[in-house]
Design a protein around this motif. Structure first.
Motif: not given
Length: 169
Positions: A4, A7-8, A60-61, A134, A138
């Motif tokens: 995850d 993907k970010k 990441s969420h 990046q 988070r």
């Protein structure tokens, strides 16, 4: 978790990351001498307020995978983190896996931090810092969501005793 985070990351550059780490100062009132031998250790000169240094890691969420009320507000993030179980948890990460943090932490093979000072001037190091930021953002967003959802964490603990403030957090 690592998939995850990948993907970010633009072009999937950041691989094997399993967490973003940072500290958060939660404002409290000045502790009494009954509550602490050194109430001034809770005063953060940077933020000009009394507080508790909390350490958090998120995925990441923006979900917290680790959170601790770690130290008095005057304590820097690296020292606060060292007071928690987090260093041992990071050391136990499987081969290739790591977490990311800001420049307040000490870089290792399991904790990646940005280049600072003149080291960041090379194109490669500047690119590394870009991709790392990046992912690191988070944890900043996770803290923002936490304090927005629970407004009491934005100065609402000033009237509480130190134990109540710590338990509430």
């Amino acid at each position: 978790i690592a998939a995850d985070f990948e993907k970010k990351s633009t072009h999937g550059v950041i691989k094997f990351c399993v967490g973003a780490l940072d500290g958060l100062l939660i404002q409290i009132g000045r502790p009494t001498l009954k509550e602490s031998d050194n109430p001034d250790s809770y005063f953060s000169g940077h933020y000009q307020m009394f507080g508790l240094n909390c350490q958090g890691v998120c995925d990441s969420h923006y979900r917290f995978t680790f959170f601790a009320v770690a130290a008095p507000g005057k304590t820097g993030d690296i020292r606060a983190m060292e007071r928690t179980p987090l260093p041992a948890l990071i050391a136990d990460l499987p081969f290739l896996f790591y977490i990311v943090g800001d420049a307040a932490y000490v870089a290792s093979d399991k904790l990646l931090t940005p280049f600072k000072g003149t080291q960041r001037d090379t194109p490669e190091n500047s690119s590394f810092n870009f991709y790392l930021s990046q992912i690191r953002i988070r944890i900043e967003a996770a803290f923002g969501l936490l304090t927005t959802k629970f407004q009491i964490l934005r100065g609402g603990l000033v009237g509480c005793s130190l134990p109540v403030a710590s338990d509430t957090i």
